[in-house]
Scaffold this motif. Structure first.
Motif, PDB file in Angstrom:
ATOM      1  N   LEU A 248       0.833  -1.203   0.000  1.00 34.70           N
ATOM      2  CA  LEU A 248       0.000   0.000   0.000  1.00 34.70           C
ATOM      3  C   LEU A 248       0.868   1.254   0.000  1.00 34.70           C
ATOM      4  N   THR A 249       1.919   1.258   0.822  1.00 34.55           N
ATOM      5  CA  THR A 249       2.808   2.427   0.874  1.00 34.55           C
ATOM      6  C   THR A 249       3.396   2.697  -0.497  1.00 34.55           C
ATOM      7  N   SER A 250       3.842   1.631  -1.131  1.00 36.16           N
ATOM      8  CA  SER A 250       4.487   1.835  -2.415  1.00 36.16           C
ATOM      9  C   SER A 250       3.473   2.331  -3.456  1.00 36.16           C
ATOM     10  N   MET A 251       2.234   1.803  -3.423  1.00 34.12           N
ATOM     11  CA  MET A 251       1.214   2.293  -4.355  1.00 34.12           C
ATOM     12  C   MET A 251       0.849   3.747  -4.064  1.00 34.12           C
ATOM     13  N   LEU A 252       0.712   4.067  -2.790  1.00 31.53           N
ATOM     14  CA  LEU A 252       0.322   5.417  -2.397  1.00 31.53           C
ATOM     15  C   LEU A 252       1.350   6.457  -2.814  1.00 31.53           C
ATOM     16  N   VAL A 253       2.621   6.139  -2.572  1.00 22.60           N
ATOM     17  CA  VAL A 253       3.684   7.085  -2.906  1.00 22.60           C
ATOM     18  C   VAL A 253       3.701   7.307  -4.423  1.00 22.60           C
ATOM     19  N   GLU A 254       3.510   6.217  -5.170  1.00 25.02           N
ATOM     20  CA  GLU A 254       3.447   6.306  -6.628  1.00 25.02           C
ATOM     21  C   GLU A 254       2.295   7.211  -7.071  1.00 25.02           C
ATOM     22  N   ARG A 255       1.134   7.022  -6.426  1.00 26.31           N
ATOM     23  CA  ARG A 255      -0.034   7.811  -6.814  1.00 26.31           C
ATOM     24  C   ARG A 255       0.134   9.277  -6.483  1.00 26.31           C
ATOM     25  N   VAL A 256       0.696   9.564  -5.311  1.00 21.35           N
ATOM     26  CA  VAL A 256       0.913  10.966  -4.939  1.00 21.35           C
ATOM     27  C   VAL A 256       1.851  11.590  -5.960  1.00 21.35           C
ATOM     28  N   ALA A 259       0.044  12.182  -9.206  1.00 16.74           N
ATOM     29  CA  ALA A 259      -0.915  13.277  -9.068  1.00 16.74           C
ATOM     30  C   ALA A 259      -0.191  14.616  -9.141  1.00 16.74           C
ATOM     31  N   ALA A 273       8.157  17.536  -4.935  1.00 16.01           N
ATOM     32  CA  ALA A 273       7.517  16.328  -4.440  1.00 16.01           C
ATOM     33  C   ALA A 273       8.492  15.181  -4.225  1.00 16.01           C
ATOM     34  N   VAL A 276      10.488  14.710  -0.796  1.00 19.19           N
ATOM     35  CA  VAL A 276       9.543  14.435   0.282  1.00 19.19           C
ATOM     36  C   VAL A 276       9.083  12.975   0.201  1.00 19.19           C
ATOM     37  N   LEU A 277       8.702  12.554  -0.987  1.00 12.11           N
ATOM     38  CA  LEU A 277       8.144  11.215  -1.154  1.00 12.11           C
ATOM     39  C   LEU A 277       9.197  10.139  -0.950  1.00 12.11           C
ATOM     40  N   LEU A 280       9.669   9.692   2.742  1.00 12.03           N
ATOM     41  CA  LEU A 280       8.497   9.023   3.317  1.00 12.03           C
ATOM     42  C   LEU A 280       8.512   7.537   3.030  1.00 12.03           C
TER      43      LEU A 280
ATOM     44  N   ARG B 137      -3.406  -0.845  -8.244  1.00 13.38           N
ATOM     45  CA  ARG B 137      -2.666  -0.113  -9.286  1.00 13.38           C
ATOM     46  C   ARG B 137      -3.475  -0.047 -10.587  1.00 13.38           C
ATOM     47  N   PHE B 224      -2.588  -4.928  -3.937  1.00  9.61           N
ATOM     48  CA  PHE B 224      -2.554  -3.595  -4.538  1.00  9.61           C
ATOM     49  C   PHE B 224      -1.907  -3.570  -5.917  1.00  9.61           C
ATOM     50  N   LEU B 248      -3.080   3.193   7.929  1.00 11.56           N
ATOM     51  CA  LEU B 248      -1.856   3.582   7.242  1.00 11.56           C
ATOM     52  C   LEU B 248      -2.121   4.690   6.228  1.00 11.56           C
ATOM     53  N   LEU B 252      -0.353   8.224   6.286  1.00 14.74           N
ATOM     54  CA  LEU B 252       0.475   8.627   5.143  1.00 14.74           C
ATOM     55  C   LEU B 252       0.049   9.959   4.557  1.00 14.74           C
ATOM     56  N   PHE B 260       4.772  18.620   2.904  1.00 14.64           N
ATOM     57  CA  PHE B 260       4.645  19.700   1.930  1.00 14.64           C
ATOM     58  C   PHE B 260       4.495  21.045   2.618  1.00 14.64           C
ATOM     59  N   VAL B 276      -5.102  17.205  -4.178  1.00 14.76           N
ATOM     60  CA  VAL B 276      -4.564  15.900  -4.573  1.00 14.76           C
ATOM     61  C   VAL B 276      -4.735  14.902  -3.431  1.00 14.76           C
ATOM     62  N   LEU B 280      -7.068  11.432  -3.039  1.00 19.10           N
ATOM     63  CA  LEU B 280      -6.392  10.156  -2.771  1.00 19.10           C
ATOM     64  C   LEU B 280      -6.969   9.473  -1.544  1.00 19.10           C
TER      65      LEU B 280
END
Lengths: 347, 347
Positions: A248-256, A259, A273, A276-277, A280, B137, B224, B248, B252, B260, B276, B280
């Protein structure tokens, strides 16, 4: 201080492990590492190290162990055929006291099985547990265990996890009185499986124990709230939660990231970005970046993530050093003896 | 189309439920909703609706049911004492065919127990399962079940979950041949608990079934990746994974926001990051925003998240409408009969 390193078994091959080891000796002047694996491969990697790291090579001792354990090997195979593997050699050097702790990025099931045989268990604990610290709110962290060494844990084993987790939080994070909870599907007393309800009853008997406070049931989301130091569950559940959190973390960071890239110019997005990402992602991927500890053994063994890079392996070594410094196995053994005296025959 | 709504039991009280219901009738011209709960409270909330929503009040029928089930009530209590609750009234109206489906944001354990008694189970399925779609994804989603209606699921029940989940993915997402996997601690055949290994064996027998493909074991992170449509596990595990994912995600998003804000001026951060992150958070909080389905019943029941706001309840109603449109219980019943003929006596 001297640690034993299994150079084989990481998804990236020996290069990342050797580089992470070199960084560890550079940053810890009193440290010596024994590298177990195929001598020629290790020497080749050592000769490739860039200058600041190469300087420390004299404290990287190569110990030839040509066999290794495949990622797909079972625990049973490792016990039968893995005696001459780099992993088994590494563990034996810890068992014989030649090294203060061992670190491997190899097959988890094999590591648990071989560590149990080579090092033996602390009296009263039947099987090792795996634990790592999950990052939580307000800069805190929460130890989750077991992460997959045991499936179908009976109540008594869940209680062992609680004692070991509490010792870990005290030892490594200097938490005076860790707050321990039991993972369940809800906070009501009537919920959950029979073994969880029984473990809850047993843990309430320790309520006057000053080593930790038992906070009752926790739900999955409580892991991240920063109000618990240890959360205990069966290894099947802990493994699913940990791996889902990683995914989930890896998907979320990718999505942020996507975006932001769609809203900002590429350059601005990279500038604002990405750093920061990146930070995180590292903070929130605990096993890959800090490794996981095998608890309950008569010795210190840290499992680095299979897909770790040099930095991740370096952090796993740092974790092992911290456990050596605080003598974690002795702490756990002391805890277990105290509790089995107080509750003689309770489980 | 007519749906039955339990107005009580949400953490925000009846206001959010009435507002979400009003939005649903405004956006679905043929829809009528029967609101079960204390008449005076519901009328008060209806009178507070702002204009665009108030216009639809004629399709919100109030049905007085003064009792309600507390969030802390057990399933046993609900079965013994909950007969006159708004939740039980709502379910009976579905059972009697006065409504095509029911939606509640109340106590999950009570809802599962009462739904089972009031609606009955599809022949061959012993207990309801709870499922929701997890965002994955590439804009895909993956149904996870069970989410807590069952703990300690035997192999046969895991197989039921697979059949029900496949029917759900076909029905609601129009996935022609859903890819179904079994959650485990690793992808090797020797890993996992006895019930998971036995369920794997049973599911392999369906390999030539054209209703779904069985993809073997999945790990937590595979949820995911967007390569699976259904992941099956015991309710204890599913509940822990889902709640950990919710916790999580929320941590996150908070951290990204803080990061940010510390790097950008407040105004710029609000302008760039907030929209954004808000989107999300909504996408990644599946139950709060879309509700979860109770599967295996002879009728359609959707559970909205207890802490939902009006929008979340609106989406739970939309989900129920979709299940009505595709007649999900009939689809599951058909699937179950087909499979029990093909594998007569297999489980």
């Amino acid at each position: 201080m001297r640690l034993a390193i299994d150079v084989m078994g990481g998804d990236q091959g020996p290069r990342a492990i050797v580089a992470g080891s070199a960084r560890a000796v550079v940053e810890n002047p009193g440290l010596e590492l024994i590298l177990f694996g195929p001598r020629q491969q290790i020497l080749a990697e050592l000769s490739r190290l860039p200058q600041p790291l190469a300087a420390a090579a004299s404290r990287l001792v190569v110990c030839d162990a040509p066999d290794s354990i495949m990622p797909s090997a079972t625990a049973a195979w490792a016990l039968r055929k893995g005696r001459s593997s780099s992993m088994a050699h590494m563990l034996r050097s810890v068992a014989r006291g030649e090294a203060d702790a061992g670190v491997s990025a190899g097959n988890t099931a094999a590591l648990v099985a071989l560590a149990r045989r080579e090092l033996g268990m602390i009296k009263g604990i039947s099987r090792p547990a795996i634990s790592t610290a999950i990052p939580a709110r307000a800069g805190r962290r929460c130890y989750l265990l077991d992460l997959g060494a045991n499936v179908d844990s009976p109540a008594s084993r869940l209680v062992d996890f609680a004692l070991m987790g509490a010792a870990m939080a005290q030892c490594v994070d200097s938490t005076a009185v860790p707050r321990v909870a039991l993972l369940n599907v809800g906070s009501e007393a009537t919920k959950g499986s029979a073994s969880v309800r029984e473990a809850d009853r047993l843990l309430r008997e320790y309520a006057n124990d000053d080593a930790f406070t038992y906070e009752g049931y926790a739900e999955g989301g409580d892991l991240f709230k920063g109000q618990l130091d240890v959360v205990v569950c069966d290894g099947f559940v802990g493994n699913a939660v940990l791996k889902a959190s990683e995914g989930l973390t890896s998907m979320l960071v990718e999505r942020v990231q996507m975006a932001f890239e769609s809203r900002l110019s590429g350059r601005l997005a990279s500038l604002l970005a990405k750093p920061v990402l990146k930070r995180l992602k590292r903070e929130l991927d605990p096993v890959r970046y800090n490794g996981a500890s095998l608890l309950g053994l008569r010795g210190i063994v840290v499992k680095s993530h299979g897909s770790t890079h040099a930095d991740g392996f370096y952090y796993a070594i740092q974790r092992a050093l911290k456990e050596v410094e605080h003598n974690l196995p002795a702490r756990i053994a002391g805890r277990w003896q105290a509790s089995s005296c107080e509750n003689d025959g309770a489980y």
